[in-house]
Design a protein around this motif. Structure first.
Motif, mmCIF file in Angstrom:
data_model
loop_
_atom_site.group_PDB
_atom_site.id
_atom_site.type_symbol
_atom_site.label_atom_id
_atom_site.label_comp_id
_atom_site.label_asym_id
_atom_site.label_seq_id
_atom_site.Cartn_x
_atom_site.Cartn_y
_atom_site.Cartn_z
ATOM 1 N N ARG B 175 -65.250 -51.399 29.859
ATOM 2 C CA ARG B 175 -64.302 -52.456 29.511
ATOM 3 C C ARG B 175 -63.265 -51.945 28.503
ATOM 4 N N ALA B 178 -60.829 -49.663 30.204
ATOM 5 C CA ALA B 178 -59.939 -50.385 31.122
ATOM 6 C C ALA B 178 -58.772 -51.030 30.388
ATOM 7 N N PRO B 410 -60.195 -55.478 34.803
ATOM 8 C CA PRO B 410 -61.520 -54.887 34.659
ATOM 9 C C PRO B 410 -62.529 -55.388 35.690
ATOM 10 N N ARG B 413 -63.099 -53.101 38.536
ATOM 11 C CA ARG B 413 -63.556 -51.724 38.331
ATOM 12 C C ARG B 413 -64.876 -51.491 39.034
#
Ligand SMILES: [Zn+2]
Ligand SMILES: [Zn+2]
Lengths: 423, 423
Positions: B175, B178, B410, B413
């Protein structure tokens, strides 16, 4: 690059049948939920298994407000499977229906001078004929015979057994059996048979990564990784009993020193007992089975020597299981075979404590350690399961049931490698 | 039941691209022969990779008397991949073209007080920007960034690092990264990065079962089983360094005693040296790297102390590698990382001899032990390969290249788990 979409289809077929065997009767929707397969895939695979006569439609159940859902169940009498457990001193054969319920049994004793290949094959063939006759099953209903041999089984169906009174070196057993047994044959060893039994019917069902630890005279670890049996390049993975626990420790018959087996196999446990209490009445110097059973009874009665021996053994076993946890990070470790059964819950409790003191926090938190929950002989069950898997793997390649003539020729036999990677 | 036909298709895509990367230019027929896939499957996958701009048609070759065969090659400039190797004291970043040739590098030093998550993320983001700028690559050509962190990486992209000056506990690194890096991110550890590098570019290519042993300050074993990376249930498989070699032996920082790492990791080798020759000039008490390098030079010069230390270390290492051979029955064991590189062929020769004295005959006969053949940093190469695999796994799920906006959020991802088992 060896896995193909056919392998996936075979694995999915196993998954669907496994769930139906466990939950019959069951709806396709439940099977899809349990297997994480799409409803279309499940419908397709169930259709295939219905066509093969392995499943039957058995009615409907209401679904909240929706259309009634069709239920399917295993067609128990649709076919038969045979599992053969060959050990050093006996041959145990069971015939199962498709729900893997035992319909017939046969046992043959192997006397010390009867373990040459010809005699062993004759005993197996006799016992197989006997269970088919007892169960009154038509020959064309027998999907296959799985044979577990206590040794190394190679890709071509050759077997090597090095045990007390045995010395088989690359015996072409699959070929010899095929001359006497008119059913598809599947050959492997007890370690892998137990592992497959746990995958289908025991504690490894629905688990992606499981280790089945056999605790007997010898010890080993069957590895079910990524949902499939890990065999290794020469079908000999799992020799955890011959990994080093104590560098330069006790002499092992494999030539190495300090192997896990020398501390936690039945003779190793006898030695643990002898070192702690050489004159213990629990010790039956020439009888492993009697000694382990005496230890089991001693545990129940709170005998302090029995408790101490199991504590010491669990310290060794805990360290060796922590190795498996740290290296493989499995979801479950199953303790199987006769020593685990004899020492049971007290051993399990001590082992869990010993593992907790040694394994890394993170994999430890994700691993369960349990006793084998299968109430019958997991070796003959697993051997029969190899035959079931083999017949499912061959679906679509050739319809064996309509061309029985094919089955009698050795070149059509599935070898161990065929079972896992159909080309 | 978690593998799907999508997984197989992804694995086949990897296989085709791996072969083309290695052999460009190459015909579809050669790819089919090397991968054991059908010509139709190869044609289909090559078509897909051509459409993605990862491959290009590069002409024809004559085939004996038949039609000329079309040749394909990697479209090197079609896209870029970034690999990040974060270690305790530095960050090393490389940008690769699709042939995995390095186009740009950036290094950042991590001072002892700079390892808090915010600072590490800022260093990584700076270095990533730097390599993109140096290489002059357009942002929409970057397929992804693989980041190798020296610790445990969980499924959600959290990272724990317990090293000399580090104490990260479940840091949500994916996180945090990102927020600063506008490319798809893939996070894992050096053990698995090296293993994937060996699968694509090294000694594990084309091998079904391989073990990549990292010998550095810490030690571990990356497991590529059944052709895929074995991660275990909590992505922490491979902690071979913390399996017991000597019950109740040397104290390990993990809390256990007698772990493999305490005998064959760099500090363990220093201890082997100190026990054999406490006053040796080879010993640099506060400098692992200098000591191992001195041992490496000593081996070249035939220094008897260096020879003896490596012999002793190889005895430990040989026993621990024999455990991997007996348990996993791999085709190849690759010795990787800086200690293996520094001690090189003399270590390899001693290790092979030690293993031969301990492993079981049958798996031993089927296992090769080799040094890592990758000439560059296998960690950043492997991290970039994770990004390549991730982009290949997402083909067909969504076309990331035409919807770049998706990549910045995010929730889109890929986590480590996503990479191996796309749902
Ligand atoms: Zn042994
Ligand atoms: Zn440790």
């Amino acid at each position: 690059m060896k896995r193909t979409s056919r392998d996936i289809r075979t694995a999915n077929r196993y998954g669907v049948l496994r769930h139906v065997v466990a939950q019959s009767p069951v709806s396709r929707q439940e099977v899809a939920a349990a297997t994480e397969l799409s409803p279309a895939t499940v419908a397709n695979l169930v259709g295939e298994l219905l066509d093969l006569g392995m499943l039957v439609e058995v009615g409907y159940e209401d679904s909240d407000g929706g259309r009634p859902r069709g239920l399917v169940a295993v067609n128990s009498s649709g076919a038969a499977l045979i599992g053969v457990d060959v050990a050093e001193t006996y041959i145990h054969v069971e015939l199962f229906d498709l729900a893997l319920t035992v319909l017939a049994r046969a046992d043959e004793e192997l006397r010390p001078r009867e373990n040459d290949p010809g005699k062993v094959v004759a005993h197996i063939a006799d016992a197989v004929s006997s269970v088919v006759e007892q169960a009154g099953v038509a020959a064309d209903r027998v999907l296959g015979v799985g044979v577990s041999m206590p040794g190394q089984v190679d890709r071509e169906g050759g077997v090597s057994v090095f045990a007390a009174n045995w010395d088989w070196h690359d015996v072409p057993l699959l070929r010899l059996l095929a001359e006497h047994i008119p059913y598809p044959l599947y050959l492997d060893n007890p370690l892998r048979a137990c592992t497959v039994a746990e995958q289908w019917f025991g504690a490894a069902r629905g688990r992606n990564d499981a280790v089945v630890v056999n605790l007997g005279t010898g010890v080993g670890a069957g590895l079910a990784l990524g949902g499939t049996l890990h065999r290794g390049v020469s079908n000999s993975a799992g020799e955890w009993g011959h990994t080093t626990l104590v560098l330069d420790g006790r002499q092992c018959h494999c030539g190495n020193q300090g192997c896990v087996e020398t501390y936690v196999g039945a003779p190793g446990i006898m030695r643990n007992l002898r070192e702690l209490s050489p004159d213990s009445p629990l010790l039956h110097p020439d009888d492993q089975t009697a000694t382990i059973e005496a230890l089991g009874r001693g545990l129940m009665e709170g005998d302090p020597v029995a408790v101490k021996v199991v504590h010491t053994t669990a310290r060794y076993l805990g360290a060796a299981l922590a190795d498996l946890i740290n290296l493989l990070n499995p979801e479950v470790i199953v303790l199987s075979s006769w020593v685990a059964a004899a020492l049971g819950e007290p051993l399990l409790a001590e082992v869990r404590a010993a593992v907790a003191g040694r394994a890394l926090r993170r994999p430890l938190a994700n691993t369960e350690i349990v006793l084998c929950p299968i109430p019958s002989n997991p070796v003959s069950l697993g051997a029969a399961t190899f035959a079931l898997e083999g017949s499912l793997a061959s679906v679509g390649r050739k319809n064996r049931r309509t061309t029985p003539g094919d089955r009698a020729t050795p070149r059509n036999r599935a070898t161990p490698r065929d079972r896992t990677t159909p080309s």
